[in-house]
Design an enzyme around this catalytic site. Structure first.
Site, PDB file in Angstrom:
ATOM      1  CG  HIS A 116      -8.663  -0.042  -2.624  1.00  0.00           C
ATOM      2  ND1 HIS A 116      -7.900  -1.146  -2.321  1.00  0.00           N
ATOM      3  CD2 HIS A 116      -9.319   0.287  -1.472  1.00  0.00           C
ATOM      4  CE1 HIS A 116      -8.089  -1.464  -1.045  1.00  0.00           C
ATOM      5  NE2 HIS A 116      -8.937  -0.611  -0.518  1.00  0.00           N
ATOM      6  CD  GLN A 135     -13.306  -1.964  -0.632  1.00  0.00           C
ATOM      7  OE1 GLN A 135     -12.535  -1.915   0.308  1.00  0.00           O
ATOM      8  NE2 GLN A 135     -14.517  -2.471  -0.506  1.00  0.00           N
ATOM      9  NE  ARG A 175     -10.935  -5.636   0.664  1.00  0.00           N
ATOM     10  CZ  ARG A 175     -10.147  -4.614   1.001  1.00  0.00           C
ATOM     11  NH1 ARG A 175     -10.676  -3.530   1.511  1.00  0.00           N
ATOM     12  NH2 ARG A 175      -8.851  -4.656   0.798  1.00  0.00           N
ATOM     13  NE  ARG A 226      -3.934   0.383   2.029  1.00  0.00           N
ATOM     14  CZ  ARG A 226      -5.154   0.456   2.582  1.00  0.00           C
ATOM     15  NH1 ARG A 226      -5.373   1.255   3.606  1.00  0.00           N
ATOM     16  NH2 ARG A 226      -6.148  -0.274   2.123  1.00  0.00           N
ATOM     17  CG  ASP A 267     -13.868   6.208  -0.640  1.00  0.00           C
ATOM     18  OD1 ASP A 267     -13.877   6.055   0.601  1.00  0.00           O
ATOM     19  OD2 ASP A 267     -12.825   6.145  -1.315  1.00  0.00           O
ATOM     20  CB  CYS A 271     -14.346   1.090   0.341  1.00  0.00           C
ATOM     21  SG  CYS A 271     -13.871   2.824   0.490  1.00  0.00           S
TER      22      CYS A 271
HETATM   23  N1  NVA Z   1     -10.250   6.622  -0.946  1.00  0.00           N
HETATM   24  C1  NVA Z   1      -9.894   6.139   0.361  1.00  0.00           C
HETATM   25  C2  NVA Z   1     -10.089   4.677   0.440  1.00  0.00           C
HETATM   26  C3  NVA Z   1      -9.771   4.056   1.768  1.00  0.00           C
HETATM   27  C4  NVA Z   1      -9.965   2.573   1.778  1.00  0.00           C
HETATM   28  C5  NVA Z   1      -8.458   6.535   0.642  1.00  0.00           C
HETATM   29  O1  NVA Z   1      -7.609   6.386  -0.247  1.00  0.00           O
HETATM   30  O2  NVA Z   1      -8.182   7.000   1.743  1.00  0.00           O
HETATM   31  N1   CP Z   2     -11.536  -0.397   2.631  1.00  0.00           N
HETATM   32  C1   CP Z   2     -10.260  -0.452   3.011  1.00  0.00           C
HETATM   33  O1   CP Z   2      -9.343  -0.718   2.237  1.00  0.00           O
HETATM   34  O2   CP Z   2     -10.059  -0.193   4.335  1.00  0.00           O
HETATM   35  P1   CP Z   2      -8.663  -0.031   5.063  1.00  0.00           P
HETATM   36  O3   CP Z   2      -8.068   1.294   4.626  1.00  0.00           O
HETATM   37  O4   CP Z   2      -9.021  -0.019   6.525  1.00  0.00           O
HETATM   38  O5   CP Z   2      -7.773  -1.158   4.692  1.00  0.00           O
END
Ligand code: NVA
Ligand code: CP
Length: 306
Positions: free
Chosen positions: A132, A135, A294, A105, A227, A266
């Site tokens: 992502h 997801q 998930r 990540r 989101d 998500c």
């Molecule tokens: N768009 C959000 C998704 C978190 C799972 C982020 O990147 O923070």
């Molecule tokens: N939806 C998701 O990826 O959550 P986290 O950021 O908690 O992993």
């Protein structure tokens, strides 16, 4: 260097592979808790290299590895040598000599591509600023579970054209789902991804639109998805909150969709910002089943790439 099967984007999967993951996920879900031992990843190790926080992705992948008989090692930038300047190239070349698969990540998508180029083992994208995929694949599973099918479903995404929105465009167009995205001007999804998704939608004969009106996007929708307004690492929170004022998913908006519409997010969510508490905690919301899935889908993804 041996060719590894990376999963950096939904585009890395053929339609057949995508469907196979959904089938496998179903099998994992229905076998959960059964006595029969099934440890296809016995003795295998997963390295998780995360430079952003995570609850769901981290816990579901770690638990998936344990339940499949393997082991997961979590590393963030503070507990690895990344913070002290070790390069992504050297990190990838080293870690991939120990473990069998990597989930990463990062902020910059280019970094995960670099990691993959320097890894002997599969690299799975656990979220970048651009995408992502885990997801969005898992969300297909949830939609199919709740609606009984994917083809012909209409998903309305209301909110920021971010990583989740980009990956949903790719997954929905590949799965035959009609998708209508409503973003404020200046917050549209990535232009290259829109083009790819449009080509796929055309090939599948489904509809794809990127518009600015949430009221229009949710008409006849089977699924409403949103989101956060401010994703991890994004600046300008006050301005964003102002720009997204008309984009909250609330009861009034939900009522414009089909009667049996489901609400998806998500997570993590900010009640009172992108969604009202009444909606996310209300009868149409499936967000915790969505989060649970998930786990089942990560298992299928691990099996697919390994
Ligand atoms: N768009 C959000 C998704 C978190 C799972 C982020 O990147 O923070
Ligand atoms: N939806 C998701 O990826 O959550 P986290 O950021 O908690 O992993």
């Amino acid at each position: 260097m041996a060719e590894a099967k990376h999963l950096l984007s939904v585009q890395d999967l053929s339609e057949k592979e995508l469907l196979a993951i959904l089938e496998k996920s179903e099998e994992f879900k229905s076998n959960l808790g059964k006595k029969k031992r099934c440890e296809p990843l016995y003795g295998k190790s997963l390295a998780m290299l995360f430079t952003k926080p995570s609850t769901r992705t981290r816990v579901s992948f770690e638990t998936a590895m344990t339940q499949l008989g393997g082991h997961a090692i979590y590393l963030d930038q503070h507990r690895s040598q990344l913070e002290r300047g070790e390069t992504i190239e050297d990190t990838g070349k080293t870690i991939s000599r120990y473990v069998d698969v990597i989930v990463a990540r990062f902020h910059e998508h280019e970094k995960i591509e670099k990691l993959a180029r320097n890894s002997r083992v599969p690299v799975i994208n656990g979220l970048t600023d651009l995408l992502h995929p885990c997801q969005a694949i898992s969300d297909l599973f949830t939609i199919r579970e709740k609606k009984g099918r994917l083809e012909g479903i209409k998903l309305a995404y209301v909110g920021d054209g971010n990583n989740v929105c980009n990956s949903l465009l790719l997954s929905c167009s590949k799965a035959g789902i009609n998708i209508s995205v409503a973003n404020p001007k200046g917050y549209e999804p990535d232009a290259v991804i829109i083009k790819n998704a449009e080509e796929k939608a055309k090939e599948k004969g489904t509809e794809l639109e990127i518009i600015t009106e949430p009221n229009k996007a949710v008409l006849e929708a089977d699924v409403i998805y949103t989101d956060v307004i401010v994703s991890m690492g994004q600046k300008g929170r006050e301005q964003r909150l102002k720009d997204f004022q008309e984009y909250q998913v609330n009861v009034e908006l939900m009522e414009k969709a089909k009667k049996d519409v489901i609400f998806m997010h998500c997570l993590p969510a900010h009640r009172g910002e992108e969604v009202s508490a009444e909606v996310i905690d209300g009868p149409h919301s499936v967000v915790f089943d969505q989060a649970e899935n998930r786990l089942h889908v990560q298992k299928a993804i691990l099996e697919e790439v390994m």
